[in-house]
Design an enzyme around this catalytic site. Sequence first.
Site, PDB file in Angstrom:
ATOM      1  N   ASN A   1       0.996  -1.337  -0.143  1.00 35.53           N
ATOM      2  CA  ASN A   1       0.041  -0.086   0.053  1.00 35.53           C
ATOM      3  C   ASN A   1       1.032   1.290  -0.162  1.00 35.53           C
ATOM      4  O   ASN A   1       1.897   0.910   0.284  1.00 35.53           O
ATOM      5  CB  ASN A   1      -1.133   0.028   1.057  1.00 35.53           C
ATOM      6  CG  ASN A   1      -0.203  -0.020   2.517  1.00 35.53           C
ATOM      7  OD1 ASN A   1       0.671   0.827   3.148  1.00 35.53           O
ATOM      8  ND2 ASN A   1      -0.392  -1.128   3.340  1.00 35.53           N
TER       9      ASN A   1
ATOM     10  N   LYS B   1       8.559 -17.911  -9.779  1.00 33.64           N
ATOM     11  CA  LYS B   1       7.794 -16.701 -10.530  1.00 33.64           C
ATOM     12  C   LYS B   1       6.691 -17.174 -11.163  1.00 33.64           C
ATOM     13  O   LYS B   1       7.094 -18.305 -12.061  1.00 33.64           O
ATOM     14  CB  LYS B   1       9.027 -15.810 -11.076  1.00 33.64           C
ATOM     15  CG  LYS B   1       8.417 -14.701 -11.748  1.00 33.64           C
ATOM     16  CD  LYS B   1       9.446 -13.861 -12.809  1.00 33.64           C
ATOM     17  CE  LYS B   1       8.627 -12.685 -13.438  1.00 33.64           C
ATOM     18  NZ  LYS B   1       9.241 -12.347 -14.555  1.00 33.64           N
TER      19      LYS B   1
ATOM     20  N   PHE C   1      -4.561   3.365  14.895  1.00 38.35           N
ATOM     21  CA  PHE C   1      -4.701   4.392  13.794  1.00 38.35           C
ATOM     22  C   PHE C   1      -5.923   3.877  13.095  1.00 38.35           C
ATOM     23  O   PHE C   1      -6.235   2.711  12.641  1.00 38.35           O
ATOM     24  CB  PHE C   1      -3.517   4.640  13.079  1.00 38.35           C
ATOM     25  CG  PHE C   1      -2.448   5.452  13.596  1.00 38.35           C
ATOM     26  CD1 PHE C   1      -1.813   5.016  14.625  1.00 38.35           C
ATOM     27  CD2 PHE C   1      -2.441   6.823  12.864  1.00 38.35           C
ATOM     28  CE1 PHE C   1      -1.074   6.031  15.190  1.00 38.35           C
ATOM     29  CE2 PHE C   1      -1.358   7.825  13.545  1.00 38.35           C
ATOM     30  CZ  PHE C   1      -0.922   7.392  14.798  1.00 38.35           C
TER      31      PHE C   1
ATOM     32  N   LYS D   1     -11.793  -3.203  18.200  1.00 43.54           N
ATOM     33  CA  LYS D   1     -10.393  -3.877  18.448  1.00 43.54           C
ATOM     34  C   LYS D   1     -10.273  -3.766  19.630  1.00 43.54           C
ATOM     35  O   LYS D   1      -9.260  -4.637  20.312  1.00 43.54           O
ATOM     36  CB  LYS D   1      -9.394  -2.803  17.604  1.00 43.54           C
ATOM     37  CG  LYS D   1      -9.746  -2.713  16.331  1.00 43.54           C
ATOM     38  CD  LYS D   1      -8.439  -2.980  15.220  1.00 43.54           C
ATOM     39  CE  LYS D   1      -8.771  -2.626  13.874  1.00 43.54           C
ATOM     40  NZ  LYS D   1      -7.806  -3.418  12.976  1.00 43.54           N
TER      41      LYS D   1
HETATM   42  O1  C5P Z   1      -8.747  -2.304  10.428  1.00 48.30           O
HETATM   43  P1  C5P Z   1      -7.689  -1.375  10.016  1.00 48.30           P
HETATM   44  O2  C5P Z   1      -6.732  -1.982   9.193  1.00 48.30           O
HETATM   45  O3  C5P Z   1      -8.554  -0.050   9.521  1.00 48.30           O
HETATM   46  O4  C5P Z   1      -7.253  -0.888  11.440  1.00 48.30           O
HETATM   47  C1  C5P Z   1      -6.173   0.109  11.427  1.00 48.30           C
HETATM   48  C2  C5P Z   1      -5.248  -0.231  12.705  1.00 48.30           C
HETATM   49  O5  C5P Z   1      -5.155  -1.577  13.101  1.00 48.30           O
HETATM   50  C3  C5P Z   1      -3.889   0.366  12.739  1.00 48.30           C
HETATM   51  O6  C5P Z   1      -3.470   0.812  13.791  1.00 48.30           O
HETATM   52  C4  C5P Z   1      -2.952  -0.683  12.328  1.00 48.30           C
HETATM   53  O7  C5P Z   1      -1.701  -0.535  12.626  1.00 48.30           O
HETATM   54  C5  C5P Z   1      -3.678  -1.799  12.964  1.00 48.30           C
HETATM   55  N1  C5P Z   1      -3.810  -3.200  12.203  1.00 48.30           N
HETATM   56  C6  C5P Z   1      -2.907  -4.155  12.840  1.00 48.30           C
HETATM   57  N2  C5P Z   1      -3.025  -5.436  12.270  1.00 48.30           N
HETATM   58  C7  C5P Z   1      -3.602  -5.485  10.985  1.00 48.30           C
HETATM   59  C8  C5P Z   1      -4.539  -4.382  10.620  1.00 48.30           C
HETATM   60  C9  C5P Z   1      -4.590  -3.281  10.996  1.00 48.30           C
HETATM   61  O8  C5P Z   1      -2.263  -3.937  13.896  1.00 48.30           O
HETATM   62  N3  C5P Z   1      -3.750  -6.722  10.384  1.00 48.30           N
END
Ligand code: C5P
Length: 397
Positions: free
Chosen positions: A208, A286, A323, A341
């Site tokens: 990303n 690959k 975040f 969460k």
């Molecule tokens: O669910 P989402 O990706 O929007 O959540 C964002 C938050 O969760 C961020 O703090 C990100 O660092 C954390 N995150 C994580 N592990 C994941 C997905 C997101 O720690 N697999």
Amino acid sequence: MLSGKRILLIIGGGIAAYKCLDLIRRLRERGAAVTPVMTRAAAEFVTPLSVSALAGEKVYTDLFDLTDEAEMGHIQLSRVADLVLVAPATADLMAKMAQGMAGDLATTLLLATDTPVMIAPAMNVRMWEHPATQRNLSVLKGDRVSVVGPNEGDMACGEYGPGRMAEPLEIVDAVVGALADGPLRGKRIVVTSGPTHEPIDPVRYIANRSSGAQGTAIAAALRALGAEVVFVTGPADVPPPDGVEVVRVETAREMRAGVLAALPADAAVFAAAVADWRVVGASESKIKKVEGALPTLAFEENPDILAEVSQMSEGRPGLVVGFAAETNDVIENATNKRARKGCDWIVANDVSPATGIMGGTENAVTLISDAGAEAWPRMGKDAVARQLAARIADALV
Ligand code: C5P
């Protein structure tokens, strides 16, 4: 920078001991006083005379030196220092420390001390990678020992890999960091940062647009307030800050392992843009382009590190910050995310392309906590980081 600080330097018996002579010079250049202690094996690699000449102090080598016992018992020797630094920390010394053994002066000091301890491991790559050493390393981290290095590179034994002792200036940076005064001194904080890369095959991956800028700025700001920071970072565009322990990862699963290995901690800040999915059965070779036929990718969910750490029944950091990068209904989505969460705070931001935030230098965030939603004005990512670090300091002290 280190004036008025006293470092008790325990020199272990490895070839990297020669770097300690330079390390002592560098520490003293910055104003630190260095009290050297050598294990018996260390004296096979460098002479006590050179060490003492550079330190400008007596070298302590023997637990049963009655004169010193009368002048300054070993317990006291371990406590007058601001930091106990073990360099090089050999596999043997690490094992003894992890076991709490105290068979000589160095290990007795390490067991008797109530000051922070830092180790700079140095050993052959196989010894470093051996499960026993890695086990000892996690025990030591759990005991709040901070770790600098080892680095990867050519080794004196002719092999290549991780195991080289960190360079003297890197160790000095870590010492300066560990002794930085500030409200977060003595607090250990884990920060995740950057994107993750999820392989499709050995050359292709899913990623990303995260640059790692915000996470890096947060780690630097926490460090500047005196925290001991473990920085678990995916492949970011910006280099990691100085004075933090860097754990480099590629995938979400590696990031999870890095975070769990870094616990216990007083706080954890999850600024990484972790990929939500990974490719099922990433190819070992690959994937060939076949005329007229498109490959099909199937996905599976990655572990949600933030949710897992927020919901830990044992060993959960006292403050967990997540975040939420959203493109619409920012506050509502972020508030729901916080509840889902189980984290304490959510730093929410709008990453729709029109804002220029993702990959840019500015951020406009809303801090969501028990107290509700608090919108911060748009400012540089560094300023957001400093403000967040200050709030974390208020919450932890
Ligand atoms: O669910 P989402 O990706 O929007 O959540 C964002 C938050 O969760 C961020 O703090 C990100 O660092 C954390 N995150 C994580 N592990 C994941 C997905 C997101 O720690 N697999």
